[in-house]
Design a protein around this motif. Structure first.
Motif, mmCIF file in Angstrom:
data_model
loop_
_atom_site.group_PDB
_atom_site.id
_atom_site.type_symbol
_atom_site.label_atom_id
_atom_site.label_comp_id
_atom_site.label_asym_id
_atom_site.label_seq_id
_atom_site.Cartn_x
_atom_site.Cartn_y
_atom_site.Cartn_z
ATOM 1 N N ILE A 53 -36.079 -14.553 -65.797
ATOM 2 C CA ILE A 53 -35.645 -13.640 -66.858
ATOM 3 C C ILE A 53 -35.517 -14.406 -68.170
ATOM 4 O O ILE A 53 -35.892 -13.914 -69.227
ATOM 5 C CB ILE A 53 -34.296 -12.971 -66.490
ATOM 6 C CG1 ILE A 53 -34.454 -12.145 -65.209
ATOM 7 C CG2 ILE A 53 -33.772 -12.114 -67.620
ATOM 8 C CD1 ILE A 53 -35.513 -11.040 -65.292
ATOM 9 N N ASP A 54 -34.969 -15.625 -68.112
ATOM 10 C CA ASP A 54 -34.835 -16.410 -69.337
ATOM 11 C C ASP A 54 -34.466 -17.847 -68.998
ATOM 12 O O ASP A 54 -34.016 -18.131 -67.890
ATOM 13 C CB ASP A 54 -33.748 -15.803 -70.242
ATOM 14 C CG ASP A 54 -33.897 -16.232 -71.703
ATOM 15 O OD1 ASP A 54 -34.884 -16.931 -72.025
ATOM 16 O OD2 ASP A 54 -33.044 -15.858 -72.519
ATOM 17 N N SER A 82 -32.539 -11.101 -77.058
ATOM 18 C CA SER A 82 -33.349 -9.886 -76.921
ATOM 19 C C SER A 82 -32.550 -8.868 -76.130
ATOM 20 O O SER A 82 -31.928 -9.199 -75.115
ATOM 21 C CB SER A 82 -34.655 -10.208 -76.180
ATOM 22 O OG SER A 82 -34.906 -9.297 -75.123
ATOM 23 N N TYR A 109 -33.566 -6.621 -74.213
ATOM 24 C CA TYR A 109 -34.089 -6.506 -72.858
ATOM 25 C C TYR A 109 -33.491 -7.588 -71.948
ATOM 26 O O TYR A 109 -33.038 -7.307 -70.841
ATOM 27 C CB TYR A 109 -35.617 -6.597 -72.859
ATOM 28 C CG TYR A 109 -36.195 -6.519 -71.465
ATOM 29 C CD1 TYR A 109 -36.366 -5.286 -70.842
ATOM 30 C CD2 TYR A 109 -36.513 -7.669 -70.757
ATOM 31 C CE1 TYR A 109 -36.863 -5.209 -69.554
ATOM 32 C CE2 TYR A 109 -37.013 -7.603 -69.462
ATOM 33 C CZ TYR A 109 -37.183 -6.374 -68.870
ATOM 34 O OH TYR A 109 -37.657 -6.296 -67.591
ATOM 35 N N ILE A 110 -33.485 -8.832 -72.445
ATOM 36 C CA ILE A 110 -32.963 -9.952 -71.644
ATOM 37 C C ILE A 110 -31.469 -9.780 -71.373
ATOM 38 O O ILE A 110 -31.000 -9.952 -70.244
ATOM 39 C CB ILE A 110 -33.242 -11.296 -72.356
ATOM 40 C CG1 ILE A 110 -34.751 -11.580 -72.327
ATOM 41 C CG2 ILE A 110 -32.459 -12.440 -71.725
ATOM 42 C CD1 ILE A 110 -35.170 -12.784 -73.140
#
Lengths: 459, 459
Positions: A67-68, A94, A96-97
């Motif tokens: 995811i990150d 972000s 989304y993240i």
């Protein structure tokens, strides 16, 4: 004495504002937060780490998708803001993240934090008292030097200490009275009534000073409003522009002001001053204009100070004196501001200068505008002359102090008319209760929910 | 080979969005950032600490006034994002506090960071290559599963590795050619021309596939637009509503759409699909309606797919075939969507179902809407069938790859007509240059400034 149950389940929230940015910080707190984070963390094993450490690693979802890449900071109880185990995930900013990471926290057993819940836990775990917790909310919302200073001072605990000292004095007096009650058969006076009386008077003075400081505290926190009133063409708008001239950059219009009064904010010596430019005051039959003037009157009544501006060229001292009588009706402190002094002769100006509350200016030529500001600044400082060193700015604290003061007045009266020890002790306990509720030594769930619901999510 | 000078002075920026919040993060990076922070830090001495540590302490100004209580995280070179000494100050999220702390940084020798300057330093210090740095900007702006996956994959370096492999193949070929040039007097061929030729062809295929993947990459990053066109009352708006029905919550109108076309976004299998509801198409003399239809035509031409919706009750197969010819003029992939199939008999439907590109629905009764979505989702997947496993989504990369491909075509041609080794080697160097500029192995200051200026401040 905390009545509120401490919670140890794990809460999660985004602690930074929503928006596309370099960094977003997601905060977790609770007994199991490290175990929860471990479920979606790829990096050094968290449970074996010491606290206060920042680790680089990856966040992966259930499908092992990355995811990150993030920095995760670990805080181990009790060395954290909440005094619980805490984790801060610093990810890319972000939406989304952020959403994906919070979802992972929820999936693995955390729940969404309510507004102020991190600070509430910090308070319940004894990180600070209630007044200090309230100061954190004020700190986050501080937007001027003065509001910031107030919040920092309160957060540092000076105010809380003063309240605790007061409360302890009262508890000591109450203890002596209770002792008398224990020995009530024997009719002894452990608490000398003369001494008790003078102590109660002293404590009332201290509390009264704190209450008085609220006027200044409120100005420091929320700003000071000055209505600029006067006849048409006296130079009201020109004065407003002159006041704002030097520092246009930090000027901002307040949204939602009525169309016929304009409000502008200027920071004078760290205090937000709100200048209200009003419609010109005059007798009129025009319906629209009448509405404008009515609004002016309303706005003026709400102001904390009045600048009455007049044209020195066309106003005689006699006229001015008449107009001053009208202004006095507002029962608000005022200053007579004589405009266009560059257009009258020296002799004429000298006459005006003999009047108290007068300052001569030229709004158009920016003459003596600084003096006007200095006057205002000094006036605001003078509000504090009677106030204690402690300045209160929180309405809840004001209310508690007033209740404590009322209870002490009753105690004073009870001592004066030599009421039974039992009655005096009971009223004294009331005062102790009200002081205790400021710092949270005495509290209840409803109050806590009310206080913390005003916080940001994630704090 | 970096042409760009590395910078070591200390930069500072707010890395979280502006707004009232629990936490704001201020980031410093540069050789002296620890010394600078030490000037206004009250807490454990920073210079003697190890890296990756989070410390609690106070920020104090020159007058020894407390600005805030903060958590300061220390990163020591090279173990930081920029590979320089770095400091992150996690303060309370008040604009006043953030401004005061940044002022203190500036007063003590830092300067404000430009957009993307932290990432630029990370790149210049070899933390990652240029394509990976660009992926970070994409990651921050990712707003759907697909755009996020693309950015993560690119950041993880798969694409960069592929480009580097390609470039190395070319360098190996070039080296052999250079060797020939060194021995040019002797007329030897180190690089077998047959082998060279077939390798150049192979490499072109790989690059061509990458270029082809841009269509998919662009869809994944920026979404996929579908124009819904058809005659008046065919059911265009009803279809749009039917498509959005199930997930109203994540639907949003796009601002700035023309009054006569409506755009709505729906996330289908992680890809942002933008549905454009258009004005009904018909012959008209009404001026306003003509403008509406012209806009519809324009919007349709810009779309990536067309849903041609028609009323199955009143449209004959012959009419439909005629209409299909008009749709083909757009040269955009399309689907014939027969509406109101619940109102026609089975036999009639069977006739329609024999047509390729046909799906029958009832927009009003939400019949077969899921099939429509599945069709679209499969179509988008199919775009990738010819694409390489690497999907590119960055226009700059597309441009570099096209340049590299063009250079390789010239090499191919040069080999075919047996041009001098010198000429072949020169064209090969062009291709190597273009591939190198994707990952930043070859670069210049202007390019870097252009790339990083698109970043957020503080990243």
């Amino acid at each position: 004495m905390l009545l509120y149950k401490q919670k140890n389940d794990t809460i999660v929230a985004l602690s930074t504002p929503i928006g596309v940015s370099a960094i977003a910080v997601i905060r977790l707190s609770g007994d199991n937060c490290i175990e929860i984070a471990e479920q979606f963390w790829q990096g050094k094993k968290l449970s074996t780490q010491v606290g206060n450490i920042a680790l680089f690693g990856k966040i992966i979802n259930n499908k092992k998708e990355i995811i990150d890449e993030v920095v995760l900071t670990l805080f181990k109880a009790p060395k954290s803001f909440t005094k619980q185990n805490s984790v801060e995930i610093s990810c890319h900013g972000s939406a989304y993240i952020v959403q994906e990471i919070i979802q992972l926290c929820l999936l693995n057993g955390a729940r969404l934090a309510e507004a102020g819940e991190f600070t509430q836990r910090a308070y319940l775990n004894g990180q600070f008292d209630l007044a200090q917790a309230e100061a954190i909310a004020d700190l986050i919302h501080s937007d001027s030097k003065s509001s910031h200073q107030l919040a920092i001072a309160q957060m540092r605990g000076g105010f809380s200490q003063k309240i605790k000292d007061l409360r302890e004095s009262l508890i000591r007096l109450a203890a002596l009275l209770e002792l008398e009650l224990d020995f009530s058969e024997e009719d002894v006076e452990f608490a000398n009534r003369e001494q008790l009386y003078s102590q109660i008077i002293d404590l009332q003075v201290i509390i009264k000073n704190m209450i008085d400081s609220f006027v200044l505290g409120n100005v420091m926190k929320n700003g000071f409003s000055v209505a600029i009133i006067g006849k048409p063409n006296a130079g009201k708008s020109t004065l407003l522009n002159a006041l704002l001239e030097e520092d246009r950059a930090i000027v901002s219009s307040i949204a939602g002001t009525t169309r016929d009064t304009i409000e502008e904010i200027k920071n004078i010596n760290g205090i937000k001053c709100r200048f209200i430019d009003t419609a010109g005051l005059r007798e009129t039959n025009d319906t629209i204009e009448k509405i404008g003037i009515e609004r002016t009157l309303k706005k003026t009544k709400e102001a904390q100070f009045i600048f009455y501006i007049f044209d020195t060229q066309i106003t005689s001292i006699t006229e001015l004196k008449q107009e001053e009588e009208t202004i006095k009706n507002y029962q608000i402190p005022y200053l007579l501001v004589g405009n266009k002094i560059d257009l009258i002769d020296k002799k004429q100006l000298e006459f005006f200068e003999k009047i108290d509350n007068f300052i001569g200016i030229s709004a158009h030529n920016l003459l003596k505008i600084k003096e006007l500001e200095t006057f205002l600044s000094n006036y605001i400082q003078s509000i504090s002359s009677n106030a204690s060193q402690i300045i209160i700015s929180n309405v809840r604290h004001l209310y508690c102090l007033q209740n404590a003061l009322d209870a002490l007045k009753i105690v004073q009266n009870a001592v004066e008319i030599r009421l039974a020890t039992e009655m005096i002790a009971s009223d004294l306990r009331q005062a102790i209760y009200h002081l205790g509720s400021i710092t949270g030594d005495i509290t209840n769930e409803d109050l806590l929910d009310f206080i913390f619901s005003k916080f940001c999510i994630g704090k």
